[in-house]
Structure formats: structure tokens, C-alpha cells
Design a protein around this motif. Sequence first.
Motif, PDB file in Angstrom:
ATOM      1  N   GLY A 148       0.795  -1.219   0.000  1.00  0.00           N
ATOM      2  CA  GLY A 148       0.000   0.000   0.000  1.00  0.00           C
ATOM      3  C   GLY A 148       0.829   1.271   0.000  1.00  0.00           C
ATOM      4  N   ALA A 149       2.152   1.138   0.008  1.00  0.00           N
ATOM      5  CA  ALA A 149       3.031   2.314  -0.014  1.00  0.00           C
ATOM      6  C   ALA A 149       3.049   2.909  -1.424  1.00  0.00           C
ATOM      7  CB  ALA A 149       4.444   1.926   0.402  1.00  0.00           C
ATOM      8  N   PRO A 150       3.004   4.231  -1.539  1.00  0.00           N
ATOM      9  CA  PRO A 150       3.021   4.855  -2.873  1.00  0.00           C
ATOM     10  C   PRO A 150       4.349   4.617  -3.583  1.00  0.00           C
ATOM     11  CG  PRO A 150       3.185   6.522  -1.158  1.00  0.00           C
ATOM     12  CD  PRO A 150       2.941   5.214  -0.473  1.00  0.00           C
ATOM     13  N   VAL A 151       4.283   4.487  -4.908  1.00  0.00           N
ATOM     14  CA  VAL A 151       5.481   4.291  -5.727  1.00  0.00           C
ATOM     15  C   VAL A 151       5.758   5.588  -6.474  1.00  0.00           C
ATOM     16  CG1 VAL A 151       6.531   2.966  -7.595  1.00  0.00           C
ATOM     17  CG2 VAL A 151       4.994   1.827  -5.970  1.00  0.00           C
ATOM     18  N   ALA A 152       6.804   6.290  -6.050  1.00  0.00           N
ATOM     19  CA  ALA A 152       7.197   7.542  -6.708  1.00  0.00           C
ATOM     20  C   ALA A 152       8.032   7.226  -7.946  1.00  0.00           C
ATOM     21  CB  ALA A 152       7.995   8.410  -5.749  1.00  0.00           C
ATOM     22  N   GLY A 153       7.854   7.997  -9.001  1.00  0.00           N
ATOM     23  CA  GLY A 153       8.655   7.835 -10.211  1.00  0.00           C
ATOM     24  C   GLY A 153       8.230   6.707 -11.123  1.00  0.00           C
ATOM     25  N   ALA A 154       7.070   6.114 -10.882  1.00  0.00           N
ATOM     26  CA  ALA A 154       6.572   5.063 -11.784  1.00  0.00           C
ATOM     27  C   ALA A 154       6.089   5.723 -13.072  1.00  0.00           C
ATOM     28  CB  ALA A 154       5.433   4.290 -11.129  1.00  0.00           C
ATOM     29  N   GLU A 155       6.328   5.071 -14.193  1.00  0.00           N
ATOM     30  CA  GLU A 155       5.905   5.605 -15.488  1.00  0.00           C
ATOM     31  C   GLU A 155       4.642   4.887 -15.939  1.00  0.00           C
ATOM     32  OE1 GLU A 155       7.857   6.832 -19.724  1.00  0.00           O
ATOM     33  OE2 GLU A 155       8.552   4.975 -18.811  1.00  0.00           O
ATOM     34  N   ILE A 156       3.642   5.674 -16.307  1.00  0.00           N
ATOM     35  CA  ILE A 156       2.376   5.142 -16.804  1.00  0.00           C
ATOM     36  C   ILE A 156       2.267   5.528 -18.265  1.00  0.00           C
ATOM     37  CG2 ILE A 156      -0.138   5.195 -16.600  1.00  0.00           C
ATOM     38  CD1 ILE A 156       1.986   6.278 -13.717  1.00  0.00           C
ATOM     39  N   LYS A 157       2.149   4.551 -19.151  1.00  0.00           N
ATOM     40  CA  LYS A 157       2.022   4.797 -20.587  1.00  0.00           C
ATOM     41  C   LYS A 157       0.702   4.223 -21.070  1.00  0.00           C
ATOM     42  CE  LYS A 157       6.925   4.211 -21.688  1.00  0.00           C
ATOM     43  NZ  LYS A 157       7.879   3.419 -22.507  1.00  0.00           N
ATOM     44  N   ILE A 158       0.061   4.962 -21.977  1.00  0.00           N
ATOM     45  CA  ILE A 158      -1.086   4.400 -22.691  1.00  0.00           C
ATOM     46  C   ILE A 158      -0.504   3.798 -23.956  1.00  0.00           C
ATOM     47  CG2 ILE A 158      -3.293   4.838 -23.774  1.00  0.00           C
ATOM     48  CD1 ILE A 158      -3.664   7.178 -21.899  1.00  0.00           C
ATOM     49  N   ARG A 159      -0.577   2.485 -24.068  1.00  0.00           N
ATOM     50  CA  ARG A 159       0.078   1.774 -25.169  1.00  0.00           C
ATOM     51  C   ARG A 159      -0.444   2.242 -26.519  1.00  0.00           C
ATOM     52  NH1 ARG A 159       0.762  -4.419 -23.951  1.00  0.00           N
ATOM     53  NH2 ARG A 159       2.145  -4.117 -25.713  1.00  0.00           N
ATOM     54  N   ASN A 160       0.476   2.276 -27.485  1.00  0.00           N
ATOM     55  CA  ASN A 160       0.203   2.662 -28.868  1.00  0.00           C
ATOM     56  C   ASN A 160      -0.254   4.112 -29.002  1.00  0.00           C
ATOM     57  OD1 ASN A 160       0.813  -0.003 -29.771  1.00  0.00           O
ATOM     58  ND2 ASN A 160      -1.237  -0.624 -29.144  1.00  0.00           N
ATOM     59  N   THR A 161       0.105   4.957 -28.027  1.00  0.00           N
ATOM     60  CA  THR A 161      -0.156   6.395 -28.092  1.00  0.00           C
ATOM     61  C   THR A 161       1.084   7.116 -27.577  1.00  0.00           C
ATOM     62  OG1 THR A 161      -0.982   6.768 -25.837  1.00  0.00           O
ATOM     63  CG2 THR A 161      -2.585   5.971 -27.466  1.00  0.00           C
ATOM     64  N   THR A 162       1.027   8.431 -27.569  1.00  0.00           N
ATOM     65  CA  THR A 162       2.122   9.224 -27.002  1.00  0.00           C
ATOM     66  C   THR A 162       1.798   9.704 -25.589  1.00  0.00           C
ATOM     67  OG1 THR A 162       1.213  11.242 -27.980  1.00  0.00           O
ATOM     68  CG2 THR A 162       2.849  10.036 -29.279  1.00  0.00           C
ATOM     69  N   PHE A 163       0.681   9.262 -25.031  1.00  0.00           N
ATOM     70  CA  PHE A 163       0.279   9.697 -23.698  1.00  0.00           C
ATOM     71  C   PHE A 163       1.067   8.959 -22.629  1.00  0.00           C
ATOM     72  CE2 PHE A 163      -3.476  10.568 -26.278  1.00  0.00           C
ATOM     73  CZ  PHE A 163      -3.682  11.911 -25.971  1.00  0.00           C
ATOM     74  N   THR A 164       1.655   9.736 -21.721  1.00  0.00           N
ATOM     75  CA  THR A 164       2.463   9.164 -20.647  1.00  0.00           C
ATOM     76  C   THR A 164       2.445  10.092 -19.443  1.00  0.00           C
ATOM     77  OG1 THR A 164       4.634   8.251 -20.112  1.00  0.00           O
ATOM     78  CG2 THR A 164       4.591  10.185 -21.527  1.00  0.00           C
ATOM     79  N   SER A 165       2.753   9.552 -18.294  1.00  0.00           N
ATOM     80  CA  SER A 165       2.847  10.339 -17.069  1.00  0.00           C
ATOM     81  C   SER A 165       3.801   9.641 -16.115  1.00  0.00           C
ATOM     82  CB  SER A 165       1.471  10.486 -16.409  1.00  0.00           C
ATOM     83  OG  SER A 165       1.543  11.305 -15.268  1.00  0.00           O
ATOM     84  N   VAL A 166       4.285  10.382 -15.141  1.00  0.00           N
ATOM     85  CA  VAL A 166       5.162   9.838 -14.104  1.00  0.00           C
ATOM     86  C   VAL A 166       4.549  10.196 -12.756  1.00  0.00           C
ATOM     87  CG1 VAL A 166       7.476   9.910 -13.092  1.00  0.00           C
ATOM     88  CG2 VAL A 166       7.201  10.050 -15.570  1.00  0.00           C
ATOM     89  N   GLU A 216       3.935  11.091  -3.990  1.00  0.00           N
ATOM     90  CA  GLU A 216       2.829  10.402  -3.314  1.00  0.00           C
ATOM     91  C   GLU A 216       2.239   9.288  -4.165  1.00  0.00           C
ATOM     92  OE1 GLU A 216       0.197  13.639  -2.452  1.00  0.00           O
ATOM     93  OE2 GLU A 216       1.331  14.201  -0.658  1.00  0.00           O
ATOM     94  N   GLY A 217       2.860   8.988  -5.312  1.00  0.00           N
ATOM     95  CA  GLY A 217       2.386   7.929  -6.194  1.00  0.00           C
ATOM     96  C   GLY A 217       1.236   8.330  -7.088  1.00  0.00           C
ATOM     97  N   LYS A 218       0.882   9.619  -7.119  1.00  0.00           N
ATOM     98  CA  LYS A 218      -0.261  10.089  -7.908  1.00  0.00           C
ATOM     99  C   LYS A 218       0.174  10.487  -9.314  1.00  0.00           C
ATOM    100  CE  LYS A 218      -2.602  11.872  -3.837  1.00  0.00           C
ATOM    101  NZ  LYS A 218      -3.094  13.088  -3.167  1.00  0.00           N
ATOM    102  N   PHE A 219      -0.748  10.307 -10.268  1.00  0.00           N
ATOM    103  CA  PHE A 219      -0.494  10.709 -11.654  1.00  0.00           C
ATOM    104  C   PHE A 219      -1.769  11.220 -12.290  1.00  0.00           C
ATOM    105  CE2 PHE A 219      -2.145   6.474 -12.152  1.00  0.00           C
ATOM    106  CZ  PHE A 219      -2.877   6.525 -13.320  1.00  0.00           C
ATOM    107  N   VAL A 220      -1.611  11.998 -13.359  1.00  0.00           N
ATOM    108  CA  VAL A 220      -2.726  12.512 -14.144  1.00  0.00           C
ATOM    109  C   VAL A 220      -2.323  12.497 -15.610  1.00  0.00           C
ATOM    110  CG1 VAL A 220      -4.191  14.503 -14.644  1.00  0.00           C
ATOM    111  CG2 VAL A 220      -3.513  14.037 -12.292  1.00  0.00           C
ATOM    112  N   ILE A 221      -3.205  12.019 -16.476  1.00  0.00           N
ATOM    113  CA  ILE A 221      -3.028  12.100 -17.922  1.00  0.00           C
ATOM    114  C   ILE A 221      -4.293  12.766 -18.468  1.00  0.00           C
ATOM    115  CG2 ILE A 221      -2.601  10.863 -20.072  1.00  0.00           C
ATOM    116  CD1 ILE A 221      -1.497   8.537 -18.407  1.00  0.00           C
ATOM    117  N   SER A 222      -4.122  13.896 -19.153  1.00  0.00           N
ATOM    118  CA  SER A 222      -5.261  14.694 -19.615  1.00  0.00           C
ATOM    119  C   SER A 222      -5.399  14.678 -21.134  1.00  0.00           C
ATOM    120  CB  SER A 222      -5.109  16.135 -19.154  1.00  0.00           C
ATOM    121  OG  SER A 222      -5.053  16.202 -17.755  1.00  0.00           O
ATOM    122  N   ASN A 223      -6.559  15.118 -21.584  1.00  0.00           N
ATOM    123  CA  ASN A 223      -6.873  15.293 -23.010  1.00  0.00           C
ATOM    124  C   ASN A 223      -6.771  14.005 -23.812  1.00  0.00           C
ATOM    125  OD1 ASN A 223      -7.366  18.077 -22.688  1.00  0.00           O
ATOM    126  ND2 ASN A 223      -5.174  18.455 -22.751  1.00  0.00           N
TER     127      ASN A 223
END
Length: 82
Positions: free
Chosen positions: A34-52, A56-63
Motif C-alpha cells: 500500500g506504499a506509494p510508488v514515486a517515479g513510476a511511469e504510466i504509458k497508454i500503449r500505442n499512443t504518445t500519452f504518458t505520465s510519471v 505520493e504515487g499520484k499521476f494525471v493524464i489529460s486530453n
Amino acid sequence: MKRCFRNLLLLFLFPFSLFAQTATISGLISDNTGAPVAGAEIKIRNTTFTSVTDSEGKFVISNIPYGNYDFEISAASFLSIV
């Protein structure tokens, strides 16, 4: 007067509907304790959308256009998941 107001209202609402076709995805990445993971990369596959994730382990990907997507999450010292 009522008819004029309705037409005016439709005129103002129409431009906003053109731009309302995207979404925002937000979340929290945590480990199995349950501990937050800082610096994790979140990618939407086959797109250019990404976030880190932040410290606190939080991320946002918009538009993001509406649709179905696969995500890939990776972080140092963890196995990547899809």
C-alpha cells in the motif's frame, strides 16, 4: 423571446460540445503493502500519452480521446505490468 433564448443557448453550448470529447485519467500507484510508488511511469500503449507519478504515487493524464486503451506501468525495482 423564448424561441430566441433557446437558439442563443444552443449557439453557446455547441462549441463546448466540440471540445468535450476527451477525458482525464488520474490515479495512485502503490506497491503490495500500500506504499506509494514515486517515479513510476504510466504509458497508454500505442499512443504518445504518458505520465510519471509524484512523490505520493499520484499521476494525471489529460486530453485523452475517448476509447479503450491498454496501460503499461513500470518502475525501478518492480516488474512491469500491462
